[in-house]
Write a protein that holds these residues in place. Structure first.
Motif, PDB file in Angstrom:
ATOM      1  N   ALA A 290      -2.839   0.887   2.564  1.00 46.62           N
ATOM      2  CA  ALA A 290      -2.514  -0.473   2.148  1.00 46.62           C
ATOM      3  C   ALA A 290      -1.392  -1.048   2.995  1.00 46.62           C
ATOM      4  O   ALA A 290      -1.419  -2.240   3.358  1.00 46.62           O
ATOM      5  CB  ALA A 290      -2.130  -0.486   0.673  1.00 46.62           C
ATOM      6  N   LEU A 291      -0.402  -0.220   3.337  1.00 45.58           N
ATOM      7  CA  LEU A 291       0.700  -0.698   4.167  1.00 45.58           C
ATOM      8  C   LEU A 291       0.204  -1.018   5.575  1.00 45.58           C
ATOM      9  O   LEU A 291       0.641  -2.003   6.191  1.00 45.58           O
ATOM     10  CB  LEU A 291       1.815   0.343   4.221  1.00 45.58           C
ATOM     11  CG  LEU A 291       3.149  -0.121   4.803  1.00 45.58           C
ATOM     12  CD1 LEU A 291       3.713  -1.289   3.992  1.00 45.58           C
ATOM     13  CD2 LEU A 291       4.154   1.026   4.834  1.00 45.58           C
TER      14      LEU A 291
ATOM     15  N   ARG B 219      -1.812  -5.383   9.509  1.00 45.16           N
ATOM     16  CA  ARG B 219      -2.981  -5.918  10.217  1.00 45.16           C
ATOM     17  C   ARG B 219      -3.390  -7.295   9.707  1.00 45.16           C
ATOM     18  O   ARG B 219      -3.979  -8.088  10.452  1.00 45.16           O
ATOM     19  CB  ARG B 219      -4.150  -4.947  10.097  1.00 45.16           C
ATOM     20  CG  ARG B 219      -3.970  -3.685  10.905  1.00 45.16           C
ATOM     21  CD  ARG B 219      -5.244  -2.883  11.031  1.00 45.16           C
ATOM     22  NE  ARG B 219      -5.664  -2.288   9.763  1.00 45.16           N
ATOM     23  CZ  ARG B 219      -6.735  -2.649   9.086  1.00 45.16           C
ATOM     24  NH1 ARG B 219      -7.514  -3.628   9.538  1.00 45.16           N
ATOM     25  NH2 ARG B 219      -7.070  -2.049   7.963  1.00 45.16           N
ATOM     26  N   LEU B 220      -3.054  -7.601   8.457  1.00 43.95           N
ATOM     27  CA  LEU B 220      -3.430  -8.888   7.878  1.00 43.95           C
ATOM     28  C   LEU B 220      -2.336  -9.951   8.016  1.00 43.95           C
ATOM     29  O   LEU B 220      -2.386 -10.984   7.361  1.00 43.95           O
ATOM     30  CB  LEU B 220      -3.802  -8.702   6.399  1.00 43.95           C
ATOM     31  CG  LEU B 220      -5.019  -7.808   6.144  1.00 43.95           C
ATOM     32  CD1 LEU B 220      -5.269  -7.657   4.648  1.00 43.95           C
ATOM     33  CD2 LEU B 220      -6.265  -8.375   6.834  1.00 43.95           C
ATOM     34  N   GLY B 221      -1.340  -9.677   8.869  1.00 49.09           N
ATOM     35  CA  GLY B 221      -0.357 -10.700   9.186  1.00 49.09           C
ATOM     36  C   GLY B 221       0.938 -10.628   8.413  1.00 49.09           C
ATOM     37  O   GLY B 221       1.749 -11.563   8.454  1.00 49.09           O
ATOM     38  N   ARG B 222       1.175  -9.522   7.690  1.00 52.19           N
ATOM     39  CA  ARG B 222       2.419  -9.314   6.942  1.00 52.19           C
ATOM     40  C   ARG B 222       2.658 -10.395   5.884  1.00 52.19           C
ATOM     41  O   ARG B 222       3.793 -10.691   5.513  1.00 52.19           O
ATOM     42  CB  ARG B 222       3.620  -9.227   7.900  1.00 52.19           C
ATOM     43  CG  ARG B 222       3.543  -8.070   8.873  1.00 52.19           C
ATOM     44  CD  ARG B 222       4.645  -8.153   9.914  1.00 52.19           C
ATOM     45  NE  ARG B 222       5.965  -8.134   9.304  1.00 52.19           N
ATOM     46  CZ  ARG B 222       6.667  -7.024   9.044  1.00 52.19           C
ATOM     47  NH1 ARG B 222       6.171  -5.835   9.348  1.00 52.19           N
ATOM     48  NH2 ARG B 222       7.870  -7.101   8.504  1.00 52.19           N
ATOM     49  N   ASP B 223       1.585 -10.995   5.420  1.00 47.96           N
ATOM     50  CA  ASP B 223       1.658 -11.956   4.317  1.00 47.96           C
ATOM     51  C   ASP B 223       0.326 -11.844   3.574  1.00 47.96           C
ATOM     52  O   ASP B 223      -0.703 -12.342   4.035  1.00 47.96           O
ATOM     53  CB  ASP B 223       1.869 -13.375   4.844  1.00 47.96           C
ATOM     54  CG  ASP B 223       2.222 -14.369   3.737  1.00 47.96           C
ATOM     55  OD1 ASP B 223       2.214 -13.982   2.542  1.00 47.96           O
ATOM     56  OD2 ASP B 223       2.501 -15.544   4.060  1.00 47.96           O
ATOM     57  N   VAL B 224       0.362 -11.160   2.426  1.00 52.45           N
ATOM     58  CA  VAL B 224      -0.884 -10.825   1.733  1.00 52.45           C
ATOM     59  C   VAL B 224      -0.772 -11.141   0.248  1.00 52.45           C
ATOM     60  O   VAL B 224       0.320 -11.339  -0.288  1.00 52.45           O
ATOM     61  CB  VAL B 224      -1.237  -9.325   1.906  1.00 52.45           C
ATOM     62  CG1 VAL B 224      -1.392  -8.968   3.374  1.00 52.45           C
ATOM     63  CG2 VAL B 224      -0.193  -8.429   1.227  1.00 52.45           C
TER      64      VAL B 224
ATOM     65  N   THR C 254       3.819   2.039  -6.064  1.00 55.94           N
ATOM     66  CA  THR C 254       3.768   1.947  -7.525  1.00 55.94           C
ATOM     67  C   THR C 254       2.337   1.894  -8.026  1.00 55.94           C
ATOM     68  O   THR C 254       1.957   2.593  -8.971  1.00 55.94           O
ATOM     69  CB  THR C 254       4.536   0.710  -8.018  1.00 55.94           C
ATOM     70  OG1 THR C 254       5.914   0.814  -7.633  1.00 55.94           O
ATOM     71  CG2 THR C 254       4.447   0.579  -9.534  1.00 55.94           C
ATOM     72  N   LEU C 255       1.516   1.060  -7.393  1.00 53.75           N
ATOM     73  CA  LEU C 255       0.114   0.958  -7.798  1.00 53.75           C
ATOM     74  C   LEU C 255      -0.616   2.278  -7.570  1.00 53.75           C
ATOM     75  O   LEU C 255      -1.464   2.678  -8.372  1.00 53.75           O
ATOM     76  CB  LEU C 255      -0.568  -0.172  -7.022  1.00 53.75           C
ATOM     77  CG  LEU C 255      -0.137  -1.599  -7.407  1.00 53.75           C
ATOM     78  CD1 LEU C 255      -0.748  -2.613  -6.452  1.00 53.75           C
ATOM     79  CD2 LEU C 255      -0.551  -1.910  -8.846  1.00 53.75           C
ATOM     80  N   GLU C 256      -0.279   2.972  -6.483  1.00 53.42           N
ATOM     81  CA  GLU C 256      -0.913   4.265  -6.222  1.00 53.42           C
ATOM     82  C   GLU C 256      -0.586   5.264  -7.323  1.00 53.42           C
ATOM     83  O   GLU C 256      -1.465   6.007  -7.786  1.00 53.42           O
ATOM     84  CB  GLU C 256      -0.463   4.800  -4.871  1.00 53.42           C
ATOM     85  CG  GLU C 256      -1.122   6.112  -4.470  1.00 53.42           C
ATOM     86  CD  GLU C 256      -0.606   6.616  -3.125  1.00 53.42           C
ATOM     87  OE1 GLU C 256      -1.410   7.146  -2.357  1.00 53.42           O
ATOM     88  OE2 GLU C 256       0.615   6.479  -2.864  1.00 53.42           O
TER      89      GLU C 256
ATOM     90  N   ASP D 250       7.074  -9.200   2.488  1.00 56.08           N
ATOM     91  CA  ASP D 250       8.237  -8.407   2.896  1.00 56.08           C
ATOM     92  C   ASP D 250       7.808  -6.942   2.922  1.00 56.08           C
ATOM     93  O   ASP D 250       7.184  -6.445   1.977  1.00 56.08           O
ATOM     94  CB  ASP D 250       9.382  -8.603   1.899  1.00 56.08           C
ATOM     95  CG  ASP D 250      10.560  -7.708   2.185  1.00 56.08           C
ATOM     96  OD1 ASP D 250      11.397  -8.086   3.022  1.00 56.08           O
ATOM     97  OD2 ASP D 250      10.646  -6.618   1.566  1.00 56.08           O
ATOM     98  N   GLU D 251       8.141  -6.228   4.019  1.00 55.16           N
ATOM     99  CA  GLU D 251       7.649  -4.862   4.188  1.00 55.16           C
ATOM    100  C   GLU D 251       8.175  -3.917   3.113  1.00 55.16           C
ATOM    101  O   GLU D 251       7.433  -3.067   2.607  1.00 55.16           O
ATOM    102  CB  GLU D 251       8.017  -4.328   5.571  1.00 55.16           C
ATOM    103  CG  GLU D 251       7.432  -2.950   5.837  1.00 55.16           C
ATOM    104  CD  GLU D 251       7.560  -2.529   7.294  1.00 55.16           C
ATOM    105  OE1 GLU D 251       7.039  -1.449   7.633  1.00 55.16           O
ATOM    106  OE2 GLU D 251       8.159  -3.283   8.080  1.00 55.16           O
ATOM    107  N   GLU D 252       9.449  -4.044   2.743  1.00 55.53           N
ATOM    108  CA  GLU D 252       9.999  -3.169   1.717  1.00 55.53           C
ATOM    109  C   GLU D 252       9.329  -3.419   0.368  1.00 55.53           C
ATOM    110  O   GLU D 252       8.999  -2.476  -0.365  1.00 55.53           O
ATOM    111  CB  GLU D 252      11.513  -3.381   1.591  1.00 55.53           C
ATOM    112  CG  GLU D 252      12.188  -2.479   0.573  1.00 55.53           C
ATOM    113  CD  GLU D 252      12.049  -0.997   0.891  1.00 55.53           C
ATOM    114  OE1 GLU D 252      12.076  -0.194  -0.064  1.00 55.53           O
ATOM    115  OE2 GLU D 252      11.901  -0.651   2.080  1.00 55.53           O
ATOM    116  N   LEU D 253       9.109  -4.704   0.057  1.00 56.73           N
ATOM    117  CA  LEU D 253       8.415  -5.031  -1.193  1.00 56.73           C
ATOM    118  C   LEU D 253       6.976  -4.531  -1.152  1.00 56.73           C
ATOM    119  O   LEU D 253       6.444  -4.059  -2.167  1.00 56.73           O
ATOM    120  CB  LEU D 253       8.452  -6.540  -1.425  1.00 56.73           C
ATOM    121  CG  LEU D 253       7.782  -7.045  -2.708  1.00 56.73           C
ATOM    122  CD1 LEU D 253       8.396  -6.401  -3.943  1.00 56.73           C
ATOM    123  CD2 LEU D 253       7.878  -8.561  -2.795  1.00 56.73           C
TER     124      LEU D 253
END
Length: 292
Positions: free
Chosen positions: A129-130, A135-140, A168-170, A158-161
């Motif tokens: 997912a990360l 790959r999807l533009g860092r805005d998803v 968490t979802l995993e 935000d990468e940290e978020l």
């Protein structure tokens, strides 16, 4: 004609169907999914709900899809398949419901039909997912696989978020549905398709939220779709085997599109009726009554 309405409660939509039915001389029987009963090994296989045989109704309307256990959901879909197999008309049928309730399956069928959908990655692993986030533009937008009304969706840029969200979802054993964010103009289009035609359409405009759902505060206004937009909405409903569907179309910032971003096989119509003046309940009952 007698219509059975499968529902979880007698809310606004059931009451609106009852209003339209009285005006047209029809009868509405609301039935809870929990009261469904099916029989096997009998001379006349039984499919009942609320004490009446659903095989003796003119049409079964599926109004809501209440939450339940995996066994309950599977049985309800099996029940609808059995109804259809015995010749009962069901709107919408189980094939459409199964497709639309699952965002991945719906988007896959839409794309296979040649319709434009946002780039999406679905997985169960936070590292995958990360990688998709980058790959999807860092805005998803991270969405629940099952859900509606814009609930449970989170925009992550935000990468940290993103890391915290995905891990968490995993840990919750959730499916990670990661979709590129479409930088839209602040509005989208909802088309209500019935029997292969658009019977009403509205623009949903949001000023304080990136989500354009009316349930999240967006304002609705009537709109006349272009021929292309109407064609795409009808094609989306057809791809999902939906006799009635709410199809959401969204344009990108450069005018690209429209993307088909959502498809609802149990669409509400309170907002679109108020915005357009179309009596959706009356149109739905007339459609159901006019078909064998």
């Amino acid at each position: 004609m007698r219509f059975a309405v499968l529902t979880s409660s007698k809310g606004w939509h059931v009451r609106d169907l009852e209003r339209a039915a009285r005006a047209a001389g029809h009868d509405i029987v609301p039935i809870s999914f929990r009261l469904l009963r099916a029989g096997l090994g009998e001379a006349a296989p039984r499919t009942e709900g609320g004490g009446i045989s659903l095989r003796e109704t003119g049409c079964v309307l599926v109004r809501t899809l209440p939450p339940g256990s995996l066994e309950q959901i599977v049985f309800r879909m099996d029940f609808l398949h059995r109804l259809v197999g015995s010749g009962v008309r069901v709107i919408n049928g189980p094939r459409a419901i199964e497709a639309c309730v699952d965002k991945f399956l719906a988007s896959a069928r839409l794309e296979a039909s040649g319709l434009l959908v946002p780039r999406t990655v679905v997985c169960e692993d936070s590292e995958a997912a990360l990688d998709a986030f980058h790959r999807l533009g860092r805005d998803v937008v991270v969405k629940p696989l099952f859900g509606s009304l814009g609930k449970g969706m989170v925009r992550v840029n935000d990468e940290e978020l993103a890391y915290r969200t995905f891990t968490t979802l995993e840990r919750l054993d959730a499916v990670l549905y990661v979709q590129e964010f479409i930088h839209h103009p602040g509005w989208d289009l909802r088309a209500l398709v019935l029997g292969g035609e658009v019977i009403a359409a509205m623009r949903r405009r949001s000023t304080g939220d990136w989500r354009t759902n009316v349930a999240q505060g967006a304002a609705a206004e009537p709109v006349e779709l272009s021929a292309q937009e109407a064609r795409l909405a009808v094609a989306a409903a057809r791809a999902l085997d939906a006799q009635v569907a709410g199809i959401d179309l969204l344009y990108g910032p450069d005018g690209r599109g429209p993307y088909v971003i959502e498809a609802n096989s149990v669409p509400g119509w309170q907002a679109i009726s108020a915005a357009t003046g179309v009596d959706v309940a009356a149109r739905l009952l007339a459609f159901a009554a006019s078909r064998p």
